[in-house]
Scaffold this motif. Structure first.
Motif, PDB file in Angstrom:
ATOM      1  N   GLN A  96     102.090  27.360  67.499  1.00  0.00           N
ATOM      2  CA  GLN A  96     101.334  27.127  66.788  1.00  0.00           C
ATOM      3  C   GLN A  96     102.159  27.155  65.456  1.00  0.00           C
ATOM      4  O   GLN A  96     101.046  27.011  64.792  1.00  0.00           O
ATOM      5  N   ALA A  97     103.088  27.694  65.308  1.00  0.00           N
ATOM      6  CA  ALA A  97     103.243  27.256  63.905  1.00  0.00           C
ATOM      7  C   ALA A  97     103.808  25.602  63.086  1.00  0.00           C
ATOM      8  O   ALA A  97     103.343  25.318  62.144  1.00  0.00           O
ATOM      9  N   PHE A  98     103.995  25.646  64.925  1.00  0.00           N
ATOM     10  CA  PHE A  98     103.815  23.517  64.478  1.00  0.00           C
ATOM     11  C   PHE A  98     102.952  23.243  63.710  1.00  0.00           C
ATOM     12  O   PHE A  98     102.552  23.049  62.429  1.00  0.00           O
ATOM     13  N   VAL A  99     101.634  23.151  64.292  1.00  0.00           N
ATOM     14  CA  VAL A  99     100.292  22.944  64.093  1.00  0.00           C
ATOM     15  C   VAL A  99     100.039  23.685  62.546  1.00  0.00           C
ATOM     16  O   VAL A  99      99.728  22.547  61.295  1.00  0.00           O
ATOM     17  N   THR A 100     100.176  25.142  62.677  1.00  0.00           N
ATOM     18  CA  THR A 100      99.650  25.791  60.924  1.00  0.00           C
ATOM     19  C   THR A 100     101.114  25.210  59.816  1.00  0.00           C
ATOM     20  O   THR A 100      99.562  24.975  58.900  1.00  0.00           O
ATOM     21  N   ALA A 101     101.991  24.413  60.527  1.00  0.00           N
ATOM     22  CA  ALA A 101     102.621  24.469  59.029  1.00  0.00           C
ATOM     23  C   ALA A 101     101.726  22.762  59.259  1.00  0.00           C
ATOM     24  O   ALA A 101     102.173  22.047  57.248  1.00  0.00           O
ATOM     25  N   PHE A 102     101.090  22.028  59.454  1.00  0.00           N
ATOM     26  CA  PHE A 102     100.688  20.714  59.305  1.00  0.00           C
ATOM     27  C   PHE A 102      99.327  20.878  57.981  1.00  0.00           C
ATOM     28  O   PHE A 102      99.503  19.843  57.436  1.00  0.00           O
ATOM     29  N   PHE A 103      98.402  21.505  58.810  1.00  0.00           N
ATOM     30  CA  PHE A 103      98.039  22.343  57.799  1.00  0.00           C
ATOM     31  C   PHE A 103      97.983  23.076  56.423  1.00  0.00           C
ATOM     32  O   PHE A 103      97.111  22.200  55.677  1.00  0.00           O
ATOM     33  N   ASP A 104      99.020  23.372  56.585  1.00  0.00           N
ATOM     34  CA  ASP A 104      99.619  24.088  55.108  1.00  0.00           C
ATOM     35  C   ASP A 104      99.831  22.869  54.283  1.00  0.00           C
ATOM     36  O   ASP A 104      99.778  23.361  53.091  1.00  0.00           O
TER      37      ASP A 104
END
Length: 183
Positions: A96-104
């Motif tokens: 989840q954190a890895f995916v969120t970092a791409f969106f950020d």
């Protein structure tokens, strides 16, 4: 549209039970366009893909464990489906954190079939226009998604498709987005 992504690195986030075609076809297209695909997983060693939900397919070597992966090392993210894969990934906090970092970082994220499930659990689905495998459409709608039954949907930097039958347009759209984002 530009199709040269030479010098880019594209992370493929997946685990056991990934739908093999949803991994291998976009992977091959990234390589064909000059990019470097990297298999990122909560698992170490190898993962086993599936053909559908019942038949084991090939095994693939994991390049980087998701707990050690950093979005800044990649130009884009692909989240293939497969029921088992997607259901496991969606509750993995490192994933989840890895995916969120791409969106950020406003980097391209492409997800197909059951792959968008993780966007719900990561809090990234609400207010987006998306498609997916039909069986998770209610989950996405309940998370605030404007869900539509289309071959490929682009919402900003997010690309979604429904199933392996959409892989050609899904892969082409991924390459176009990566080329546009990195030129």
């Amino acid at each position: 549209m530009p199709t040269d992504i030479s010098g880019t690195k594209v992370a493929f986030l997946l685990g056991h039970g990934v739908e093999q075609a949803e991994l291998t076809q976009p992977w091959a297209e990234v390589k064909k366009a000059g990019g470097t695909p990297v298999l990122v997983s909560p698992e170490s060693g190898t993962i086993t893909a599936m053909k559908g939900d019942w038949d084991h397919a090939d095994t693939f070597d994991v390049d980087v464990e998701v707990k050690d992966a950093k979005a800044e090392d990649y130009d884009a993210l692909v989240i293939p489906g497969g029921t088992i894969n997607a259901d496991t990934l969606r509750i993995d906090t490192d994933a989840q954190a890895f995916v969120t970092a791409f969106f950020d970082a406003a980097k391209p994220v492409a997800s197909i079939c059951h792959g968008p499930w993780i966007l719900i659990d990561a809090g990234l689905a609400k207010g987006r226009r998306m498609t997916s495998y039909e069986s998770i459409s209610t989950d996405l709608k309940n998370a605030g998604v404007d869900w539509t039954d289309e071959e490929c949907v682009v919402d900003g930097n997010l690309i979604t498709s429904r199933n392996p039958g959409d892989l050609e347009v899904f892969s082409a759209t991924l390459i176009e987005k990566v080329a546009a984002a990195t030129k």
